[in-house]
Design a protein around this motif. Sequence first.
Motif, PDB file in Angstrom:
ATOM      1  N   MET A  25       0.707  -1.200  -0.113  1.00  0.00           N
ATOM      2  CA  MET A  25      -0.174  -0.048   0.031  1.00  0.00           C
ATOM      3  C   MET A  25       0.892   1.273  -0.041  1.00  0.00           C
ATOM      4  O   MET A  25       1.939   1.357   0.713  1.00  0.00           O
ATOM      5  N   ASN A  26       0.330   2.382  -0.816  1.00  0.00           N
ATOM      6  CA  ASN A  26       1.201   3.778  -0.574  1.00  0.00           C
ATOM      7  C   ASN A  26       0.538   4.609   0.358  1.00  0.00           C
ATOM      8  O   ASN A  26      -0.238   5.652  -0.243  1.00  0.00           O
ATOM      9  N   LYS A  70       0.348   6.558   8.056  1.00  0.00           N
ATOM     10  CA  LYS A  70       1.273   5.732   9.012  1.00  0.00           C
ATOM     11  C   LYS A  70       1.310   6.042  10.479  1.00  0.00           C
ATOM     12  O   LYS A  70       1.471   5.065  11.316  1.00  0.00           O
ATOM     13  N   THR A 100       3.126  -4.785   9.078  1.00  0.00           N
ATOM     14  CA  THR A 100       4.213  -5.027   8.247  1.00  0.00           C
ATOM     15  C   THR A 100       4.155  -6.047   7.201  1.00  0.00           C
ATOM     16  O   THR A 100       4.541  -5.691   6.235  1.00  0.00           O
ATOM     17  N   VAL A 101       3.732  -7.111   7.671  1.00  0.00           N
ATOM     18  CA  VAL A 101       3.524  -8.247   6.676  1.00  0.00           C
ATOM     19  C   VAL A 101       2.271  -7.764   5.708  1.00  0.00           C
ATOM     20  O   VAL A 101       2.424  -8.257   4.570  1.00  0.00           O
ATOM     21  N   LEU A 102       1.051  -7.167   6.304  1.00  0.00           N
ATOM     22  CA  LEU A 102       0.099  -6.945   5.365  1.00  0.00           C
ATOM     23  C   LEU A 102       0.574  -5.596   4.450  1.00  0.00           C
ATOM     24  O   LEU A 102      -0.230  -5.405   3.338  1.00  0.00           O
ATOM     25  N   GLY A 103       1.721  -5.097   4.428  1.00  0.00           N
ATOM     26  CA  GLY A 103       2.059  -4.017   3.740  1.00  0.00           C
ATOM     27  C   GLY A 103       1.611  -2.627   3.995  1.00  0.00           C
ATOM     28  O   GLY A 103       1.812  -1.815   3.284  1.00  0.00           O
TER      29      GLY A 103
END
Length: 65
Positions: A1-2, A8, A60-63
């Motif tokens: 994801m951006n 964040k 973090t793993v999910l992006g």
Amino acid sequence: MNLSLGVKVLVIVTCILFSTLVGIGAGWISHKPGARKRDGVLVGGGTFGGTLTLCLLTLTVLGVL
């Protein structure tokens, strides 16, 4: 994801607040009458650290982060 930096930071603050609530609950549940208060604080602190680690690793793993 951006995601933007602001989003964040908001996600990290949400993880910290959630971990704080879980840590307070664990410390409160583990406290026994007549026992030292620092035992409950240690349990709550350990639970806080574990919960925060799991939250951040999952994101973090999910992006997300």
